[in-house]
Write a protein that holds these residues in place. Structure first.
Motif, PDB file in Angstrom:
ATOM      1  N   PHE A 337      11.000   0.000   5.266  1.00 37.48           N
ATOM      2  CA  PHE A 337      12.547  -0.404   5.201  1.00 37.48           C
ATOM      3  C   PHE A 337      12.857   0.625   4.031  1.00 37.48           C
ATOM      4  O   PHE A 337      13.883   1.276   4.191  1.00 37.48           O
ATOM      5  CB  PHE A 337      12.493  -1.787   4.962  1.00 37.48           C
ATOM      6  N   SER A 338      12.493   0.239   2.762  1.00 37.65           N
ATOM      7  CA  SER A 338      12.949   0.971   1.605  1.00 37.65           C
ATOM      8  C   SER A 338      12.024   1.250   0.663  1.00 37.65           C
ATOM      9  O   SER A 338      10.947   0.670   0.511  1.00 37.65           O
ATOM     10  CB  SER A 338      14.301   0.176   1.106  1.00 37.65           C
ATOM     11  N   ASN A 339      12.262   2.119  -0.331  1.00 33.90           N
ATOM     12  CA  ASN A 339      11.355   2.096  -1.618  1.00 33.90           C
ATOM     13  C   ASN A 339      12.060   1.687  -2.587  1.00 33.90           C
ATOM     14  O   ASN A 339      13.025   1.218  -2.644  1.00 33.90           O
ATOM     15  CB  ASN A 339      10.909   3.599  -1.889  1.00 33.90           C
ATOM     16  N   SER A 340      11.251   1.461  -3.699  1.00 33.86           N
ATOM     17  CA  SER A 340      11.721   0.766  -4.903  1.00 33.86           C
ATOM     18  C   SER A 340      12.696   1.543  -5.831  1.00 33.86           C
ATOM     19  O   SER A 340      12.621   2.623  -6.353  1.00 33.86           O
ATOM     20  CB  SER A 340      10.605   0.435  -5.842  1.00 33.86           C
ATOM     21  N   ASN A 341      13.873   1.213  -5.616  1.00 32.58           N
ATOM     22  CA  ASN A 341      15.242   1.538  -6.250  1.00 32.58           C
ATOM     23  C   ASN A 341      14.909   1.557  -7.646  1.00 32.58           C
ATOM     24  O   ASN A 341      15.474   2.661  -8.384  1.00 32.58           O
ATOM     25  CB  ASN A 341      16.565   1.121  -5.829  1.00 32.58           C
ATOM     26  N   LEU A 342      14.533   0.519  -8.122  1.00 24.20           N
ATOM     27  CA  LEU A 342      14.352   0.192  -9.597  1.00 24.20           C
ATOM     28  C   LEU A 342      13.125   1.037 -10.306  1.00 24.20           C
ATOM     29  O   LEU A 342      13.457   1.873 -11.345  1.00 24.20           O
ATOM     30  CB  LEU A 342      13.964  -1.472  -9.984  1.00 24.20           C
ATOM     31  N   ASN A 343      12.124   1.425  -9.455  1.00 21.24           N
ATOM     32  CA  ASN A 343      11.047   2.235 -10.039  1.00 21.24           C
ATOM     33  C   ASN A 343      11.628   3.423 -10.276  1.00 21.24           C
ATOM     34  O   ASN A 343      11.352   4.325 -11.289  1.00 21.24           O
ATOM     35  CB  ASN A 343       9.912   2.265  -9.049  1.00 21.24           C
ATOM     36  N   ALA A 344      12.541   4.045  -9.120  1.00 22.90           N
ATOM     37  CA  ALA A 344      12.953   5.322  -9.188  1.00 22.90           C
ATOM     38  C   ALA A 344      13.817   5.351 -10.586  1.00 22.90           C
ATOM     39  O   ALA A 344      13.851   6.475 -11.319  1.00 22.90           O
ATOM     40  CB  ALA A 344      13.747   5.697  -7.992  1.00 22.90           C
ATOM     41  N   GLU A 345      14.562   4.518 -10.764  1.00 22.31           N
ATOM     42  CA  GLU A 345      15.428   4.595 -11.972  1.00 22.31           C
ATOM     43  C   GLU A 345      14.682   4.620 -13.084  1.00 22.31           C
ATOM     44  O   GLU A 345      15.204   5.249 -14.122  1.00 22.31           O
ATOM     45  CB  GLU A 345      16.444   3.374 -11.932  1.00 22.31           C
ATOM     46  N   ILE A 346      13.752   3.798 -13.231  1.00 21.86           N
ATOM     47  CA  ILE A 346      12.986   3.824 -14.617  1.00 21.86           C
ATOM     48  C   ILE A 346      12.597   5.202 -14.755  1.00 21.86           C
ATOM     49  O   ILE A 346      12.389   5.800 -15.766  1.00 21.86           O
ATOM     50  CB  ILE A 346      11.779   2.716 -14.297  1.00 21.86           C
ATOM     51  N   ILE A 347      11.853   5.646 -13.723  1.00 22.69           N
ATOM     52  CA  ILE A 347      11.448   7.121 -13.724  1.00 22.69           C
ATOM     53  C   ILE A 347      12.467   8.196 -13.997  1.00 22.69           C
ATOM     54  O   ILE A 347      12.254   8.881 -15.051  1.00 22.69           O
ATOM     55  CB  ILE A 347      10.686   7.529 -12.332  1.00 22.69           C
ATOM     56  N   TYR A 348      13.609   8.103 -13.506  1.00 18.83           N
ATOM     57  CA  TYR A 348      14.752   9.062 -13.901  1.00 18.83           C
ATOM     58  C   TYR A 348      15.019   8.722 -15.316  1.00 18.83           C
ATOM     59  O   TYR A 348      15.376   9.701 -15.980  1.00 18.83           O
ATOM     60  CB  TYR A 348      15.738   8.740 -13.093  1.00 18.83           C
TER      61      TYR A 348
END
Length: 463
Positions: A337-348
């Motif tokens: 369905f979707s990947n972790s938007n929060l994880n991506a924001e932390i990485i960014y």
């Protein structure tokens, strides 16, 4: 680390319960009473009580306050038993490395020590992510994933003369998930996949999980053996799966001449290359990329931020042409369905921090030192590196003639050292004479002391 006031309150109450100062059924002071007693804020006590409720130690009774639970929930700590006799297979190293305690040394694992990771950068990024747009905290990600992170990746690709659009990038939760999605989309059981020999053991595990056939191509210090690769084309492979940049497990780097010749063969046979560039940030000088020579019509690139930022904050990506990305999005929605938007924001946020480039420079210097030290110490044990890597964390080493890698691994495992035997990376007859070492995990003197004793008394062990 210094405890917060909330943690102090929780600790006090837990100690009182453990010492029977608070018996089962006892009523705790009201929030306001306890706040006055400890000279803390009411909100601190409210949060501490809420966490104790969540842990199953106290309960809230409507209109009556908080009480110690009569029969606390028993948390059973299940210890993982290490199976020393387990057969060496492609997942052996991962299982041992993930199941054991922190006291066990892991020169066979594929990641950096926790002390080498940018913990403070991640903590700072967590705070920034918590203050960011609420969409990152509560909503699903866009179908393509985090836009700013995709834009960052497009800028990084300019180093390889690649001009890509952010919509050619699909964010995933890991490089492993990326390969799984690509295999699901493009392959059928029985299809042939070319892999390097030796290759990253999880490539073999994924191929097996999808019921595919692997054909191994000998890997040289300049890349895949061109003659063997050309011969394998007659088997009509669909995909060639490889590491770009720094090869796992050998530490070798692809040469421009080899990359060019392999590219010509791939284009003529109308197959695809998946190039995994998960170790790209360790490179001093970028090795050639197949995508730079052929574009993304014939090459799918994958990667993640696990090796240099955090293995706990999972985030990966796929780069391909627009048509494949669209199909992969549909498949990702259907299966994940979707990947972790929060994880991506932390990485960014971590990547945007000014400390990250400095962290990479520090890592590279440390790895050069660790590589040189490990080569010298291993040579004293008659263990010699196949090549001297230009960068990265791995040494692919040949053992003394009478030493078998899987047996040595089992001996050392009993002594708290996890190794990476060559059998896990290759099915070739000579693979049992090789071992992969992670130089960053070899800085403890115990690694070489245990290896030395195990080799010296090798014939006396029965495992």
């Amino acid at each position: 680390m210094k405890k917060t006031k909330i943690e102090i309150v929780i600790q006090i109450i837990k100690q009182q319960i453990a010492s029977k100062g608070l018996m089962a059924g006892s009523r705790l002071p009201s929030v306001r009473q306890y706040a006055q007693q400890l000279n803390y804020s009411v909100s601190t006590i409210v949060e501490a009580y809420a966490r104790l409720v969540a842990q199953g130690l106290i309960e809230s009774r409507l209109g009556a306050g908080y009480y110690v639970i009569g029969k606390p929930v028993q948390v059973v700590n299940i210890e993982q038993n290490i199976h020393y006799e387990i057969e060496i297979d492609p997942l052996w190293i991962s299982r041992q490395s993930l199941e054991t305690t922190n006291e066990v040394l892991k020169p066979g694992c594929g990641w950096l020590p926790a002390s080498w990771m940018p913990e403070q950068t991640i903590r700072k990024a967590l705070k920034l992510a918590a203050k960011s747009d609420s969409a990152f905290l509560v909503d699903y990600a866009l179908p393509h994933g985090h836009l700013a992170l995709r834009q960052y990746i497009t800028r990084k690709k300019e180093v390889y003369d690649l001009k890509i659009h952010p919509n050619q990038i699909l964010m995933t939760d890991s490089a492993t998930q990326s390969i799984d999605l690509i295999f699901r989309l493009l392959l059928q059981p029985g299809d042939i996949v070319l892999v390097d020999d030796p290759c990253y053991f999880n490539f073999q595990a994924l191929i097996k999980a999808h019921h595919l056939q692997a054909v191994a191509i000998p890997f040289t210090e300049n890349g895949p053996d061109i003659q063997h690769f050309a011969q394998a084309i007659h088997l009509k492979p669909k995909i060639y799966l490889t590491n770009s940049g720094i090869h796992n497990p050998t530490g070798a780097a692809l040469s421009l001449n080899t990359a060019y010749q392999i590219s010509r063969i791939v284009e003529q046979s109308n197959m695809l290359i998946i190039e995994d560039e998960i170790f790209a940030d360790f490179e001093y000088l970028p090795a050639p990329r197949y995508a730079s020579l052929m574009g993304h019509s014939h090459v799918i690139q994958i990667g993640s931020f696990t090796k240099t930022l955090s293995a706990a904050v999972r985030c990966g990506y796929i780069i391909s042409d627009l048509a494949k990305i669209e199909s992969l999005i549909d498949l990702k929605i259907a299966t994940h369905f979707s990947n972790s938007n929060l994880n991506a924001e932390i990485i960014y946020q971590s990547l945007m921090d000014s400390s990250y480039p400095k962290h990479l420079d520090w890592l590279k210097r440390q790895l050069v030192k660790a590589t040189n030290d490990s080569i010298q110490k291993l040579a004293k044990l008659e263990i010699h590196s196949w090549i001297i890597p230009k960068a990265g964390i791995f040494l692919w080493c040949k053992l003394p003639p009478h030493i078998e890698a899987s047996k040595l691994s089992k001996i050392c495992l009993q002594k708290g050292i996890i190794l990476a035997p060559g059998n896990s990376f290759s099915q070739a007859e000579h693979a049992g004479q090789f071992m992969r070492f992670n130089v960053a995990q070899c800085i403890d003197k115990k690694v070489f002391d245990v290896l030395s004793e195990a080799i010296e008394n090798y014939q006396n062990y029965d495992v």
